[in-house]
Structure formats: structure tokens, C-alpha cells
Design a protein around this motif. Structure first.
Motif, PDB file in Angstrom:
ATOM      1  N   ASN A 153     -82.165  20.186  33.427  1.00 55.70           N
ATOM      2  CA  ASN A 153     -83.145  19.348  34.134  1.00 55.70           C
ATOM      3  C   ASN A 153     -84.129  18.665  33.184  1.00 55.70           C
ATOM      4  N   ALA A 158     -90.607  17.905  35.134  1.00 56.23           N
ATOM      5  CA  ALA A 158     -89.197  18.076  35.489  1.00 56.23           C
ATOM      6  C   ALA A 158     -88.873  19.545  35.659  1.00 56.23           C
ATOM      7  N   THR A 212     -87.731  16.025  40.812  1.00 56.38           N
ATOM      8  CA  THR A 212     -86.654  15.937  39.823  1.00 56.38           C
ATOM      9  C   THR A 212     -85.353  15.494  40.474  1.00 56.38           C
TER      10      THR A 212
END
Length: 678
Positions: free
Chosen positions: A317, A326, A332
Motif C-alpha cells: 500500500n 496510505a 487508499t
């Protein structure tokens, strides 16, 4: 076997549908023969006292006499001198049309068959194809049976070598490297998963299975000589919880029963498949595991949509240049959805972390899954949800209903690590119940493909492969490994390798070759990084994987912001289809190099990959129909041997009379998109 012109194997051919019917043969003697349609392969079955079969190729021994038997509790087996009641022969030819066209839109299914019926209720069916041999048992008992064991020998006529996926135990993700060694060096205690590839000198023989249902999976052991023998995981009787951090997914088997299956007395058993290739490239388009699988059981398949996936787990991620932190949160995944939508990517996976581990009915603070799915639907992106198999099993009905109610389009069950009868049956249950809810299935932590994808086309891909993620913790995903997979693992069926790394480095294996050639930089650039992983290949090697590696659900493994930083590469990858109308293996040598040309509609894509050695490739474009074409080429840059992200993009016009000469860097690649003009 039919020769392959310029090492090209065309996966879709026009044939006339014929059925030459069944010819009864008098049962005279104990030896019975079966030839392939082209006459190059001969199977000889000897049913004197015990049943064995052997294979000749072009009149020369390929497989020495190998015993087969099925040991059923309370029933005499085939090694008890059972008499043959009848032998019949059949010739068959038809065209199959896969619901999910992995290699091709059409599959020519042509074979000759021999059915040997015994006096004890057993039948053995053999099929001989131009590119392989298969056999299976059929039993005809009124009551359920207990299968204690199965004998499956593979004895080779010469001192062969083998590409052996050595395993520690039956409890495995089946993500292995292939050890190339003499078959005589394989000890009776050396366990391997399948598929396994044997180099018998005159041909390669790939051993695997298909139509695996209500039974245990096929594994292999050495015999200390020139052969391998089948072995099967017995039914578990006791499992234990895994370590505390893995308690929601790991369940090691500590005790097993003395049988491999309790099953119906009237049934056909899995096919034992030997794919045969006189040159390596012939393996690349072999489709026997599909041809022999149980036909489709899903009435309406119109909702099954192959495509590509923006995947989160490999890249941890990691996003940059955004105004939120994030991670495992709604913002996200909306970013992933936006990226997918803008690039025509069909799916986004919500991998580990979208639910509180151990409870598929729960929710995670800051992670609004219904909102993400609704947001994705507005942008024509489907959401696939990851789950551990154990939590799914414990909450099965309510969890499957919740997936459908949320509006997910698929699931990614993970960490199975078993293929005993109990677990095989759970795969079938997942596939069936997912199909009822219009859910795709991508099995991870899984055994190899063994026919389920034909029976349930919503089983759209599968792991069971040592893929790109291994770069996060090991040195195993080498260029040589990548150029081995298409000839072994991919023959069994689609493999979710998860390609597409944008952080690329000269790996240790390639570095050693560069060093030897005198062109080396001062050091190998690759390093193991779990949260910011890189590949041991060039950028273009990674891009070529999207054409070379087969997966109808093909992951784009790196971070969206990595792709946004490399727009030319990202746009090209996004344009590559994940299923094909036609596949041609232009060349290939196991562990060294591989080149595919594949067609989708009127467009062609070419992908080539090399091992740690630099390589010059000449690629004839004579597979193209007549006419003029625009070609977009990505090739290794002149400095790719020292800076693996270096690439060159070329656009020009070509015809079927042209050829391309490409210099591939160590660990390098080449890929192209070819579009007809007007």
C-alpha cells in the motif's frame, strides 16, 4: 508426434467434427496397443498378473513398463491376476470452446482411446493424443468404497533427468523451485508436488493430473533408480492450530488415516497425464489438462469476466504524492479504484486487512468496505475480497452471503496448503457456491490447477507458483526461474504469478554473468526489501510477463504511484489482454528463454524473456496475416545490464514479411503490441 514448423505450436486449428465410434476388440492375450492419431506415440498395456503400461515415441522406448493399480478395501486389485473381460477402442475428434479462453478460443480435442474392462469391477481408460498420454480408473461398485492407495509408476527407459519441485511435506503452498538433476538421484524419501518435468532424452514428459474430484492429489517420490512413483496425502484425522499469529489460517496435519479417499463405488477417478514434447516449445501450448477435465457445470457464464487487477499486498500500500496517510483505509483503496478506472483495469483486490482477522462478518475502523465497493461500481471497477480459507470454512454460509450482499465480484481464498480429499472437496464447494452468487475465485496458497477451472469457469486463476512476491524475502525469483515456469507449472493451467514490478535491479544471478562477460557494474543492485520490493530482472522482462504468463485474472503488482511515474510502461501493460484467441510459441528452451505471440481479436502481442544470460533474438513476423501493421516495441535499453529500469520504446510499421532482431540484457526481455492499420 507432429513436427512444429519453426518451433511454432498453433493452439487453435480448424478441424472437422468426427466421431469414428467404438470398435469392439476380441480379448486375445494380455497385451493391448493404442496409437496416437498421428501414429507417433504407441501405448502398450500388459495385463498379465498385474497391469502395466509403456510408451514408445517414434518407435523408440520413452516410458518403460510402469505398474498401475487401485487398492480398494475389501476388493481384489489389478495386481491379483484379474482377467480382462473386454477391450474396446474409440477415435474422437471435436473442437472445444472454453468459456474462459486462456490459450485460445478453440481447443482441438483429438485422440484415440482404449478401454480395458476387468472381471473385478475395474476399468482402465487410456487415451493417446499427438502430444501426450493419459489414463484413469473407473469402478462399478454399488456401495461406497474406501481407497487405501493407488499405484502409479513412471519408469523411464534411459537415465533421464528431472526438474523436481522438492517439497518438505504434504503441507505446502506448492511454491517451489525446480531442481534439475539425474532422476536416479531422487531418493524414495524425496517428495515432490506436481507438475514435474522429466527429460527422457528423446522427449520431455510432464507428469500431472486433471479431473481431480473427491480424491487426494497426486505427488511423486523417487524410486532410487530411473523412475518416479505416485504418492497421495492420506485423509487427516488430527490437525492442530498454527502459531498464534497464523491461527486464522494455518492448520498443520499431525495425524492421518490409513486411506486416501472414501468415495462413491460408481465413479471415474482423476486422469494421470503425461504431456509429451519432442522440443521444449511444444509444452507451451499443451492443453491436455483442460481437454481431460470434467466439462462445465455453470449454466450461465456470461458474468465471468477476465481482466487485470490493481493489487495492494505486494507493494504494501505504498503511495506517494497524496494528501492522506496510505494504508488499510478507505482513502487508499479509493485511490486504487481511481487508478484502475483511469487505465481500464477491471478489478481491485482488497487483500489482507479489510476485515478483522478471524471474523469475516466484522469491520475495521477507517475501512468502509461498502463505500469502497459502491465507489468502485460507479467507476466500472469490480472489487475482489481476500480471505483465509480457515475463517471462510468456519463462517462459510454467512460469509459467502455477505460477499454477495456487499457487491463483491470475486474472492481470493488463501493459505490452504493441502490437497487431501477433504481439502479438494472444499475447493469444489467454494467453486460451486461462488458460482451460485456470481463470484470469481482466485485460489492462493493452493495446489496446482487440476481441471476445476473447466468445470467451474469462475475459478479464474490460481497461485501454486513461486511468484514475484518471493522477491520480498528471498533470492528465488530469478530470471532462470521465470523462464522455467512456462514449461512446467503453466502447462497445468493458469498461474497467478503477479507480475509487473517497476522497481527493477540487476539480480545476483544476472550480475554473475555480466561480471564474467566483463561488462559488469561494480555490484549487483538487487536487495531484499519486504515493504518496497524490487525484481531481479529488467523492466521489460517484467512487462513481457503479461504476454508470456497466463492468468485470466492478471495482477499489476506494483503501487499505482509507481505506475503513474512510469506512464508509458503502465499504459502498455494495461493494454495487454488477459485471455487469448490464439497462442503461438515462437521459441523456447526451458530455463533459458521463451517467446510467445498471442492474438486477441485483430491485435497481436509478443513477449520474450531470457534468463541471466544476455541473448540476441530474431523474431519472424510471419504469423501475421498479410497487410500493414503499427508496432509498439519495448526493449531493454543499452544500459539495462547495469541499470535494469533502462528501456527503449520504438514505433514503426511492419508486415508479415518482416523480422525483428532484439538484444535482450541479462535477465531481460522484449515485448510488443501489433495493430493492423485501417
Amino acid at each position: 508426434m507432429k513436427t512444429v514448423n519453426h518451433l511454432k505450436t498453433i493452439a487453435s486449428l480448424a478441424v472437422v467434427l468426427t466421431n469414428l465410434g467404438v470398435v469392439e476388440a476380441a480379448v486375445a492375450g494380455s497385451v493391448h496397443k493404442l496409437n496416437s492419431p498421428d501414429g507417433d506415440i504407441t501405448v502398450t498395456v500388459n495385463a498379465d498378473k498385474q497391469v502395466s503400461y509403456s510408451i514408445n515415441l517414434n518407435g523408440q522406448p520413452l516410458l518403460a513398463p510402469s505398474v498401475i493399480d487401485l487398492a480398494i478395501d475389501g476388493k481384489p486389485g489389478l495386481s491379483s491376476g484379474v482377467a480382462v473381460d473386454n477391450v474396446s477402442y474409440q477415435a474422437h475428434s471435436q473442437v472445444l470452446y472454453p468459456e474462459v479462453r486462456v490459450k485460445s478460443a478453440e481447443v482441438v480435442d483429438e485422440y484415440k482411446a482404449m478401454t480395458v474392462t476387468f472381471a473385478n469391477g475395474y476399468t482402465v481408460e487410456f487415451r493417446a493424443y499427438d502430444n501426450g498420454v493419459a489414463y484413469r480408473f473407473v469402478t462399478d461398485f454399488e456401495q461406497p468404497v474406501t481407497v487405501l492407495n493407488e499405484t502409479a509408476e513412471f519408469n523411464f527407459s534411459t537415465s533421464a533427468t528431472v526438474y523436481y519441485p522438492l517439497e518438505e511435506s504434504f503441507y505446502s503452498h506448492n511454491e517451489r523451485s525446480y531442481l534439475h538433476q539425474s532422476i536416479g538421484e531422487i531418493k524414495p524419501t524425496d517428495l515432490a508436488s506436481t507438475p514435474t518435468l522429466v527429460d527422457a532424452g528423446s522427449a520431455k514428459v510432464l507428469i500431472t493430473e486433471t479431473a481431480l474430484r473427491d480424491y487426494a492429489g497426486l505427488w511423486l517420490l523417487g524410486d532410487g533408480k530411473d523412475g518416479l512413483k505416485g504418492t497421495f496425502p492420506q485423509q487427516p484425522t488430527k490437525v492442530v492450530d498454527g502459531e498464534p499469529e497464523w491461527i486464522d489460517r494455518n492448520q498443520p496435519v499431525v495425524e492421518r488415516a490409513d486411506y486416501i479417499a472414501k468415495t462413491d463405488g460408481k465413479r471415474a477417478y482423476p486422469w494421470r497425464v503425461l504431456a509429451i514434447a519432442e522440443n521444449d516449445a511444444e509444452l507451451l501450448t499443451n492443453q491436455l489438462t483442460y481437454q481431460l477435465a470434467i466439462p462445465n457445470k455453470v449454466a450461465d457464464t456470461s458474468w465471468i469476466k477476465p481482466g487485470k487487477v490493481a493489487w495492494d499486498w505486494y507493494n504494501a500500500n505504498n503511495l506517494k504524492g497524496v494528501d492522506f496517510e496510505a494504508g488499510l483505509n478507505t482513502e487508499t483503496y479509493k485511490f486504487y479504484v481511481d487508478f484502475a478506472s483511469e487505465h481500464g483495469i477491471e478489478y481491485v483486490i482488497l487483500d489482507e486487512g479489510w476485515y478483522p482477522l478471524g471474523d469475516l462478518m466484522g469491520s475495521v475502523p477507517g475501512f468502509d468496505v461498502p463505500e469502497i465497493i459502491a465507489y468502485a461500481k460507479e467507476r466500472n471497477v469490480g472489487i475482489i475480497l481476500w480471505t483465509t480459507w480457515l475463517t471462510l470454512e468456519q463462517q462459510f454460509d454467512e460469509a459467502m452471503d455477505r460477499f454477495a450482499e456487499l457487491g463483491a465480484v470475486g474472492i481470493k481464498p488463501d493459505f490452504f496448503q493441502r490437497d487431501d480429499q477433504e481439502m479438494v472437496n472444499f475447493y469444489w464447494k467454494i467453486a460451486d457456491e461462488a458460482a451460485k452468487r456470481h463470484l470469481l475465485v482466485d485460489f492462493h496458497g493452493a495446489y496446482k490447477p487440476a481441471g476445476l477451472r473447466r468445470t467451474y469457469p469462475n475459478v479464474i486463476s490460481r497461485e501454486g507458483v513461486k511468484g514475484l512476491e518471493w522477491n520480498k524475502w528471498s533470492l528465488d525469483s530469478t530470471p532462470e526461474h521465470n523462464t522455467t515456469l512456462p514449461f512446467i507449472r503453466m502447462v497445468a493451467g493458469p498461474m497467478d504469478y503477479t507480475p509487473g514490478a517497476m522497481s527493477n535491479a540487476v539480480g545476483p544471478a544476472a550480475y554473475e554473468q555480466i561480471q564474467y562477460s566483463g561488462k559488469a557494474p561494480d555490484h549487483a543492485d538487487f536487495t531484499i526489501r519486504f515493504n518496497r520490493p524490487m525484481s531481479q530482472t529488467t523492466r521489460v522482462h517484467q512487462m513481457a510477463m503479461f504476454t508470456v504468463f497466463e492468468s485470466p485474472l492478471q495482477m499489476m503488482a506494483d503501487s499505482p504511484t509507481q505506475y503513474l511515474d512510469n506512464p508509458e510502461c503502465a499504459e502498455f501493460i494495461a493494454s495487454v489482454p488477459s485471455v487469448w484467441d490464439e497462442s503461438i510459441a515462437l521459441n523456447g528452451q526451458i530455463g533459458d528463454y521463451v517467446t510467445f505471440a498471442r492474438r486477441s481479436g485483430s491485435e497481436w502481442f509478443v513477449g520474450a524473456m531470457t534468463d541471466e544470460h544476455s541473448r540476441k533474438m530474431n523474431i519472424d513476423l510471419d504469423f501475421l496475416p498479410a497487410g500493414r501493421y503499427d508496432i509498439v516495441i519495448f526493449q531493454d535499453g543499452i544500459n539495462a545490464h547495469r541499470f535494469a529500469e533502462d528501456f527503449k520504446k520504438v514505433t514503426k510499421t511492419v508486415t508479415h514479411r518482416d523480422s525483428l532482431t532484439m538484444q535482450l540484457a541479462p535477465g531481460g526481455g522484449f515485448t510488443a503490441r501489433i495493430t493492423p492499420r485501417n
